[in-house]
Design a protein around this motif. Structure first.
Motif, PDB file in Angstrom:
ATOM      1  N   GLU A  88       0.903  -1.292   0.064  1.00  0.00           N
ATOM      2  CA  GLU A  88      -0.030   0.135  -0.041  1.00  0.00           C
ATOM      3  C   GLU A  88       0.961   1.095  -0.120  1.00  0.00           C
ATOM      4  O   GLU A  88       0.442   2.228  -0.452  1.00  0.00           O
ATOM      5  N   SER A  89       1.947   1.075   0.434  1.00  0.00           N
ATOM      6  CA  SER A  89       2.912   2.248   0.700  1.00  0.00           C
ATOM      7  C   SER A  89       3.403   2.689  -0.802  1.00  0.00           C
ATOM      8  O   SER A  89       4.032   3.858  -0.711  1.00  0.00           O
ATOM      9  N   THR A  90       3.310   1.956  -1.670  1.00  0.00           N
ATOM     10  CA  THR A  90       4.096   2.339  -3.297  1.00  0.00           C
ATOM     11  C   THR A  90       3.332   3.553  -3.850  1.00  0.00           C
ATOM     12  O   THR A  90       3.986   4.237  -4.718  1.00  0.00           O
ATOM     13  N   THR A  91       1.918   3.799  -3.279  1.00  0.00           N
ATOM     14  CA  THR A  91       1.361   5.016  -3.727  1.00  0.00           C
ATOM     15  C   THR A  91       1.144   6.022  -2.579  1.00  0.00           C
ATOM     16  O   THR A  91       0.186   6.767  -2.886  1.00  0.00           O
ATOM     17  N   ASN A  92       1.520   5.689  -1.380  1.00  0.00           N
ATOM     18  CA  ASN A  92       1.325   6.598  -0.273  1.00  0.00           C
ATOM     19  C   ASN A  92       2.535   7.616  -0.211  1.00  0.00           C
ATOM     20  O   ASN A  92       3.423   7.519   0.378  1.00  0.00           O
ATOM     21  N   ASP A  93       2.155   8.795  -0.625  1.00  0.00           N
ATOM     22  CA  ASP A  93       3.122   9.681  -0.761  1.00  0.00           C
ATOM     23  C   ASP A  93       3.605  10.258   0.490  1.00  0.00           C
ATOM     24  O   ASP A  93       4.919  10.646   0.680  1.00  0.00           O
ATOM     25  N   GLU A  94       2.877  10.151   1.789  1.00  0.00           N
ATOM     26  CA  GLU A  94       3.316  10.573   3.037  1.00  0.00           C
ATOM     27  C   GLU A  94       4.343   9.706   3.391  1.00  0.00           C
ATOM     28  O   GLU A  94       5.493  10.108   4.143  1.00  0.00           O
ATOM     29  N   VAL A  95       4.259   8.252   3.448  1.00  0.00           N
ATOM     30  CA  VAL A  95       5.209   7.145   3.595  1.00  0.00           C
ATOM     31  C   VAL A  95       6.401   7.323   2.923  1.00  0.00           C
ATOM     32  O   VAL A  95       7.448   7.455   3.505  1.00  0.00           O
ATOM     33  N   LEU A  96       6.326   7.535   1.552  1.00  0.00           N
ATOM     34  CA  LEU A  96       7.329   7.700   0.568  1.00  0.00           C
ATOM     35  C   LEU A  96       8.301   9.058   1.081  1.00  0.00           C
ATOM     36  O   LEU A  96       9.359   8.931   0.819  1.00  0.00           O
ATOM     37  N   GLU A  97       7.527  10.013   1.285  1.00  0.00           N
ATOM     38  CA  GLU A  97       8.192  11.487   1.602  1.00  0.00           C
ATOM     39  C   GLU A  97       9.020  11.210   2.809  1.00  0.00           C
ATOM     40  O   GLU A  97      10.160  11.772   2.847  1.00  0.00           O
ATOM     41  N   ARG A  98       8.369  10.320   3.827  1.00  0.00           N
ATOM     42  CA  ARG A  98       9.394  10.312   5.044  1.00  0.00           C
ATOM     43  C   ARG A  98      10.608   9.618   4.569  1.00  0.00           C
ATOM     44  O   ARG A  98      11.722  10.018   5.269  1.00  0.00           O
ATOM     45  N   ALA A  99      10.674   8.630   3.987  1.00  0.00           N
ATOM     46  CA  ALA A  99      11.411   7.862   3.280  1.00  0.00           C
ATOM     47  C   ALA A  99      12.564   8.658   2.648  1.00  0.00           C
ATOM     48  O   ALA A  99      13.989   8.510   2.875  1.00  0.00           O
ATOM     49  N   ARG A 100      12.215   9.507   1.598  1.00  0.00           N
ATOM     50  CA  ARG A 100      12.829  10.275   0.807  1.00  0.00           C
ATOM     51  C   ARG A 100      13.544  11.425   1.706  1.00  0.00           C
ATOM     52  O   ARG A 100      14.631  11.776   1.372  1.00  0.00           O
ATOM     53  N   ALA A 101      12.914  11.782   2.965  1.00  0.00           N
ATOM     54  CA  ALA A 101      13.484  12.856   3.720  1.00  0.00           C
ATOM     55  C   ALA A 101      14.858  12.356   4.733  1.00  0.00           C
ATOM     56  O   ALA A 101      15.865  12.902   4.654  1.00  0.00           O
ATOM     57  N   GLU A 102      14.347  10.886   4.807  1.00  0.00           N
ATOM     58  CA  GLU A 102      15.813  10.449   5.511  1.00  0.00           C
ATOM     59  C   GLU A 102      16.879  10.204   4.598  1.00  0.00           C
ATOM     60  O   GLU A 102      18.077  10.449   4.959  1.00  0.00           O
ATOM     61  N   ILE A 103      16.775   9.781   3.297  1.00  0.00           N
ATOM     62  CA  ILE A 103      17.734   9.798   2.298  1.00  0.00           C
ATOM     63  C   ILE A 103      18.430  11.106   2.264  1.00  0.00           C
ATOM     64  O   ILE A 103      19.576  11.284   1.961  1.00  0.00           O
TER      65      ILE A 103
END
Length: 930
Positions: A88-103
């Motif tokens: 479900e996270s593949t299209t969840n912008d909130e979850v993805l953005e948290r990961a991008r922020a860590e990167i």
């Protein structure tokens, strides 16, 4: 140099669980854009990339100065990964953005480029792009390159754009590739309607007897599929003019209560073989029919009219002479409440045979693509289809060419730039858009070909046609299902296209992507490249041979879009890095080709990789390889050797599973479908050491590394392969390790030493347990749950400073009549409470916990028990590792091994729940005290 998370620990069980779940997801999965073989799970790729780029907290002692602070931060990063890997996270912008922020926090704003030189099905570049990283992929194979472009290169060009078809309207905004997906669906429907106008007559409906229950009283029914069988002339001279069917099964439906089967009606006088459709027959009747079809199958078939043997040699001779025929034996129609099976009729057979396609693929089948079909006269890709199927593919391909101009015209009328720039030239205007939509439409033709060919089996249990590439080969089939092109089911162009549309809608690129055709040995990597790749494994899959099935179709529909990619006559084969004996003139030459080429490719990676980040390489294990040789298998050792020779140091190994532990074989870990190698460039000052020095380094560095893996709850089944990482980190750090005779130590010998140190470690931690538990371990290892001699048991107990009576008092053994036996879990006191047990042992704690976990899984009750066990929890977990090892590798008890493995796999979640358990009795007592 900052150490990355993947070099220390990752939440492996969460990654594997998500990877396993992903296998059951089809709707919207990018793999449904176009078939490719042995793709890596998206969840695993996403997690590996994240952990490859994000700093391990130990790299920041200023922010995390204590081990406790490091562990807390690591767990926080784990929680991000655990959420990130969910489908479900593949299209969840909130979850993805948290990961991008860590990167971004670890890498800065100048994000590294992710490059996969063996991009294949495109999983790694796609997930890099989803994480907001500039994404690059390359592959030698034209089909793989088209898949890559469709996933990472084309969607960003038309991001958030509205569809251009003239019927679009009503929506004010479109996310990601939704507009592009809508146009693919719209123009695909335009093609389907015109295809029906041109060739609909070749797909007739079928008359269903009035009163047929499932038909709802309708006379005309929609055909789902026609069931055909291959035929040969009878080998009996008296019946040489009779075409005998080679039915492998007479059953059409094996669904309970809905059994349907074919009954042959043989008339020797008239030399005819007819078939009637039977329903609900007795098991004896169905078995008799099946015996008629399959008797002596290993030797061949039997002639239904003369009972003469029809050997495979005879069938091959007939097939190679072009005398093998086909015959319609049944028609499957759609009814009101399910499938209806009807007898064949001459009109439907005549219509099918009247099809006369103008185009036919001519590529000769090679290698694993042909398996054994060439032995029966099926030598080209075109031979794999019926004439009616070829007519359909030809018609739709012609219509794709026609619709391209219409798409461009509609796009211009919608205001898209009329710049005449092609996709291949970086265009994003009307012409490029028409090419993009056309490319996805051509993917629909590929999907159609996979389910609409003369090698699709009919599934008797599911009552539907099964697509060709259920495995990585093209096997010979004797009876097949020809799907109907306009049925709205499998085999309909609309159905094939719908899968592509659903996948397109879910593509959410957060960066640009580039896919090129190039071999990995000479690829020039972009500056700042971080490499993550899944190279071909040895002789597992002949990608080029298999993808020839799609090549001519793709070339016909896409060569004007990407002419440079399709200027070849077939997919490149001699340059492909696979060990194919048929291609290279024998096993030794094939192995040499693979190893030499792969060594060059990996050395090229080592030169091009960004030294600030580790490189990750996926290694695909064969189950047979592990079963034969375990984790020190020759193929695995050879690959590791090639990686190290190329200039890499191996610093981590993480087994990625896509299968549940139903496949667990005792004595070895066969759960891992692939292992991710984590590599760093080897320093130029590396020295040579002796075997003794290597062993001392292992004993010094491996135990704390294994302890960290245990702290990360690496499942016992995955521990041997996970421990290879820190072990090989020691071995590959050096320029070489010399044996006592000054010969270089082999990788295989190093793997065996690493495994031995793991065993010693697991044995060593027994000293931290209570004496009763240590006795139980030794006694169980020797006797299992069987009774043994009291005298021997007492000697073992005495050596631990206790007596057998002590262990009996602890409640974990039975001692009577001169025999001693460890109690089974179900024999332990079910009213046991750790808080009131005056003779508490780690053994009891584990067995009670396993018993409850087997019964309830991750439940409130199991979590409560773990909380009650309290500070003995880590020792309980250690014991689970030890007992897994004893059961899996020594006692060969798979059921017991799985029980301990499952507990550790769920340990993180159990611990999390245990930490939040509300102790109602304690709270009540406090209030009473007040």
């Amino acid at each position: 140099m900052k150490k990355k998370l993947i070099e220390v620990a990752i939440p492996l069980e969460a990654i594997n669980t998500a990877s396993i779940r992903e296998k059951s997801i089809r709707h919207g999965h990018p793999s449904t854009l176009h078939l490719w073989w042995a793709r890596r799970p998206l969840a695993a790729c996403r997690a590996v990339l994240f952990a490859q780029l994000v700093d391990d907290p130990s790299s920041h002692p200023d922010r995390f100065p204590t081990p406790k602070a490091v562990e807390a931060e690591r767990l926080r990063l784990f929680s991000i990964i655990e959420e990130l890997v969910q489908w479900e996270s593949t299209t969840n912008d909130e979850v993805l953005e948290r990961a991008r922020a860590e990167i971004r926090s670890s890498c800065g704003e100048d994000l590294p480029h992710i490059y996969d030189p063996f991009s294949g099905g495109g999983s790694i570049p796609l997930e890099a792009q989803r994480l907001g990283l500039p994404s690059y992929g390359s592959d030698l194979n034209p089909i793989a390159v088209m898949i890559g472009k469709s996933m990472i290169e084309i969607p960003p060009k038309f991001l958030h754009q509205a569809p251009v078809h003239l019927g679009a309207g009503g929506r004010t905004s479109y996310r990601y590739a939704e507009g592009l997906a809508e146009d693919v669906q719209h123009y695909g429907e335009w093609i389907r309607q015109r295809a029906f106008e041109r060739i609909g007559e070749y797909y007739p409906s079928v008359e269903i007897p009035v009163g047929t229950n499932a038909a709802g009283g309708k006379k005309d029914g929609k055909v789902v599929a026609w069931i055909w069988v291959r035929t040969v002339p009878s080998p009996d001279p008296a019946f040489a003019d009779v075409e005998v069917p080679l039915l492998s099964s007479f059953t059409l439906s094996s669904k309970k209560g809905r059994e349907v089967w074919i009954e042959p009606i043989v008339d020797k006088n008239s030399k005819t073989i007819l078939f009637s459709i039977r329903t609900g027959g007795t098991s004896a009747e169905i078995k008799a029919a099946e015996m008629g079809a399959t008797a002596g199958k290993r030797q061949g078939f039997r002639c239904l009219i003369s009972d003469a043997a029809i050997t495979y040699d005879y069938i091959r001779t007939i097939g190679q002479a072009g005398k093998m025929g086909t015959r319609l034996v049944a028609i499957v129609a759609e009814g009101k409440r399910g499938r209806i099976f009807l007898p064949a009729n001459d009109e439907h057979e005549r219509i099918a045979h009247s099809a006369n396609p103008e185009w036919k693929p001519r590529l000769v089948l090679q290698g694993k693509a042909q398996v054994n079909v060439a032995n029966y006269g099926i030598t080209t890709v075109g031979d794999l289809f019926t004439n009616r199927q070829l007519l359909a593919l030809d018609t739709i391909s012609n219509l794709i060419s026609e619709v391209k101009k219409k798409i461009e015209s509609d796009a211009i009328s919608r205001g898209m730039a009329d710049d005449a720039r092609h996709l291949r030239d970086g265009g994003a205007g009307a012409l490029a858009y028409s090419e993009a939509v056309s490319l996805y439409l051509s993917f629909g033709v590929s999907r159609l070909a996979d389910i609409s060919n003369a090698h699709c089996n009919w599934s008797r249990s599911a009552n539907q046609a099964v697509h060709l590439f259920g495995r990585q080969a093209i096997p010979m089939v004797w009876d097949f299902a020809e799907t109907a092109l306009f049925s709205d089911m499998a085999g309909d162009f609309r159905t094939s296209l719908n899968s592509i549309v659903k996948a397109l809608v879910r593509l959410n690129p957060a960066s640009e992507g580039f896919e090129v055709q190039h071999d990995a040995q000479s690829m020039s990597y972009p500056e700042n490249a971080v490499i993550s790749t899944d190279p071909p494994y040895y002789d597992n899959i002949d990608y080029a041979d298999l993808s020839d099935f799609f090549f001519e179709l793709m070339k016909r529909n896409a060569s004007d879009i990407y002419p440079d990619i399709f200027q070849v006559l077939a997919t490149p084969k001699n340059e492909e890095l696979v060990a194919s004996p048929s291609r290279f003139g024998g096993k030794d030459a094939a192995e040499s080709h693979f190893l030499n080429g792969m060594s060059v490719a990996i050395a090229n990676m080592a030169r091009g990789a960004n030294s600030n980040f580790p490189t990750t390489i996926y290694y695909a294990f064969k189950q047979s390889e592990i079963q034969a040789e375990g984790i020190s298998s020759t193929g695995w050792a050879t690959f590791l050797s090639a990686v190290m020779s190329a200039g890499f140091q191996i610093v981590g190994t993480w087994p990625i599973r896509t299968e549940r532990d139903t496949g667990l074989k005792v004595g070895m870990n066969v759960l891992a479908n692939s292992v991710v190698l984590v590599c760093r460039k080897k320093i130029s000052t590396a020295e040579v050491i002796t075997r003794a020095e290597f062993i001392r380094a292992l004993k010094r560095e491996l135990p704390p590394a294994i302890a960290e893996l245990q702290a990360a709850n690496i499942a016992p089944a995955d521990m041997p392969q996970s421990a290879i990482g820190p072990g090989m980190g020691v071995f590959s750090r050096y320029k070489g390790v010399l044996e006592s005779d000054d010969s270089p130590m082999s990788v295989k010998a190093a793997l065996q030493l690493i495994n031995r140190e793991l065993d010693d470690y697991l044995g060593g931690i027994q000293g931290e347990f209570d004496a009763d538990t240590r006795f139980a371990i030794t006694w169980f290892e020797q006797n299992g749950l069987k009774a043994g001699d009291y005298g021997t048991a007492n000697n073992i107990a005495t050596a631990r400073g206790i007596s057998v009576e002590s262990v009996k008092h602890a409640g974990i053994v039975e001692s009577q009549a001169g025999k001693v036996r460890v109690l089974r879990r179900d024999e332990l006191d079910d009213k046991w409470e750790p808080g009131t047990d005056q003779h508490l042992t780690i053994w009891e704690c584990l067995q009670h916990l396993v018993r409850l976990h087997e019964k309830d899984g991750i439940s409130h009750a199991t979590s409560v028990l773990l909380k009650k066990i309290g500070d003995k929890g880590e020792a309980v977990k250690d014991l689970a590792y030890i007992l897994y090892d004893i059961n899996a590798n020594k006692r060969q008890d798979a059921k017991e091994a799985i029980a301990y493995n499952a507990l550790i796999a769920d340990w993180t979640e159990l611990s999390r729940q245990a930490a939040t358990v509300y102790d109602t009795r304690g709270d009540l007592q406090q209030r009473l005290d007040l």
